[in-house]
Design a protein around this motif. Structure first.
Motif, PDB file in Angstrom:
ATOM      1  N   UNK A  53       0.818  -1.215   0.113  1.00 52.36           N
ATOM      2  CA  UNK A  53       0.115  -0.070  -0.137  1.00 52.36           C
ATOM      3  C   UNK A  53       0.930   1.472   0.022  1.00 52.36           C
ATOM      4  N   UNK A  54       0.389   2.491  -0.522  1.00 52.83           N
ATOM      5  CA  UNK A  54       1.028   3.529  -0.569  1.00 52.83           C
ATOM      6  C   UNK A  54       1.569   4.182   0.735  1.00 52.83           C
ATOM      7  N   UNK A  55       0.953   3.882   1.604  1.00 56.42           N
ATOM      8  CA  UNK A  55       1.211   4.623   3.140  1.00 56.42           C
ATOM      9  C   UNK A  55       2.333   3.627   3.549  1.00 56.42           C
ATOM     10  N   UNK A  56       2.429   2.244   3.161  1.00 59.29           N
ATOM     11  CA  UNK A  56       3.565   1.482   3.856  1.00 59.29           C
ATOM     12  C   UNK A  56       4.908   1.683   2.799  1.00 59.29           C
ATOM     13  N   UNK A  57       4.476   2.056   1.651  1.00 55.47           N
ATOM     14  CA  UNK A  57       5.730   2.385   0.672  1.00 55.47           C
ATOM     15  C   UNK A  57       6.527   3.767   1.441  1.00 55.47           C
ATOM     16  N   UNK A  79       5.063   4.596  -5.501  1.00 58.24           N
ATOM     17  CA  UNK A  79       5.693   5.831  -5.470  1.00 58.24           C
ATOM     18  C   UNK A  79       6.896   6.178  -6.303  1.00 58.24           C
ATOM     19  N   UNK A  80       7.134   7.203  -6.892  1.00 55.18           N
ATOM     20  CA  UNK A  80       8.084   7.390  -8.061  1.00 55.18           C
ATOM     21  C   UNK A  80       9.411   7.483  -6.998  1.00 55.18           C
ATOM     22  N   UNK A  81       9.496   8.226  -6.027  1.00 55.76           N
ATOM     23  CA  UNK A  81      10.717   8.256  -4.987  1.00 55.76           C
ATOM     24  C   UNK A  81      11.113   7.037  -4.635  1.00 55.76           C
ATOM     25  N   UNK A  82      10.285   6.069  -4.492  1.00 59.86           N
ATOM     26  CA  UNK A  82      10.610   4.789  -3.732  1.00 59.86           C
ATOM     27  C   UNK A  82      11.123   3.969  -5.103  1.00 59.86           C
ATOM     28  N   UNK A  83      10.482   4.095  -6.058  1.00 59.36           N
ATOM     29  CA  UNK A  83      11.045   3.508  -7.308  1.00 59.36           C
ATOM     30  C   UNK A  83      12.491   3.972  -7.907  1.00 59.36           C
TER      31      UNK A  83
END
Length: 243
Positions: free
Chosen positions: A190-194, A239-243
């Motif tokens: 999920x995005x919040x966990x990312x 998330x782009x920043x996580x990618x």
């Protein structure tokens, strides 16, 4: 300080037994030279010396170091391929490229993303990277992000604090401290966990509430996915920043 050249040589060899050591002394003594060579010195120079002589000796020392390093690399390469990749079968040129990439990536502390279709052996590659790394003797924890309900994945990774808010005792991440954490199917997070995972990657710290301060955790993260993360980023699902 307080020890002579021979004792210094012995101490150096306990730190790095392959380190080329050249002894220099103002007292030309066959006995001292023999003692130094027996204890692992590469060569022996007596004062006064000529610059050309020193350059030749140092050039030999550098070449010796390079040869030793190449020999070690070859042995590690063979050992990795024949002993640590036992779960991966393949002798084709493409598989050789995979093995070479594993060997190159293993010593690094970098976060790694492995992509590929389902059934292509992504987790086998992740485990091979761990077994070939300096963390091989430390914990290896593997989590399938798709197999854990979205409502639970955050608490499984990061835990809960005493007040019941996510962010207390990092169950899975702390269990992998010193070793490697494999996040399979990371595209399902999920995005919040990312966002929390990105924060951990950047800081190396787990943050908990309820009076629990940040804790530094040393974990090498290897993630895998069959999804197209770039496409998910464009869709706003990763998330782009996580990618």
């Amino acid at each position: 300080p307080g020890i002579d050249g021979i004792a210094t040589l012995e101490e150096l060899k306990t730190i790095d037994e392959d380190l080329p050591v050249v002894m220099v002394t103002a007292f030309a003594s066959i006995e001292t030279a023999i003692a130094a060579m027996k204890r692992g010195a590469l060569d022996y120079i007596t004062k006064p010396f000529k610059n050309d002589e020193v350059l030749v000796v140092l050039r030999n020392a550098v070449e010796r170091r390079q040869l030793v390093a190449e020999n070690v690399a070859l042995k590690q390469n063979l050992q990795a391929r024949y002993h640590k990749f036992s779960g991966i079968i393949g002798k084709s040129s493409r598989m050789k490229q995979v093995f070479d990439l594993i060997i190159q990536a293993a010593p690094s502390r970098s976060t790694i993303l492995i992509t590929g279709e389902s059934g292509t052996g992504k987790e086998l590659v992740a485990r091979a990277i761990h077994r070939t790394s300096k963390r091989a003797a430390q914990p290896l924890i593997s989590v399938n992000c798709a197999a854990i309900p979205a409502a639970l994945i955050e608490s499984e990774l990061f835990g809960f604090d005493k007040a019941g808010a996510a962010g207390g005792r990092g169950v899975i991440i702390e269990a992998a401290n010193g070793g490697t954490l494999i996040l399979d199917e990371i595209g399902e997070l999920p995005l919040e966990v990312q966002a929390r995972l990105l924060r951990f990657i950047q800081s190396g710290e787990l943050h908990g509430g309820g009076g629990v301060g940040p804790r530094t955790v040393d974990v090498r993260l290897i993630s895998a996915t069959q999804r197209n993360l770039k496409a998910l980023c464009e869709e706003g699902k990763f998330r782009q920043d996580l990618y």
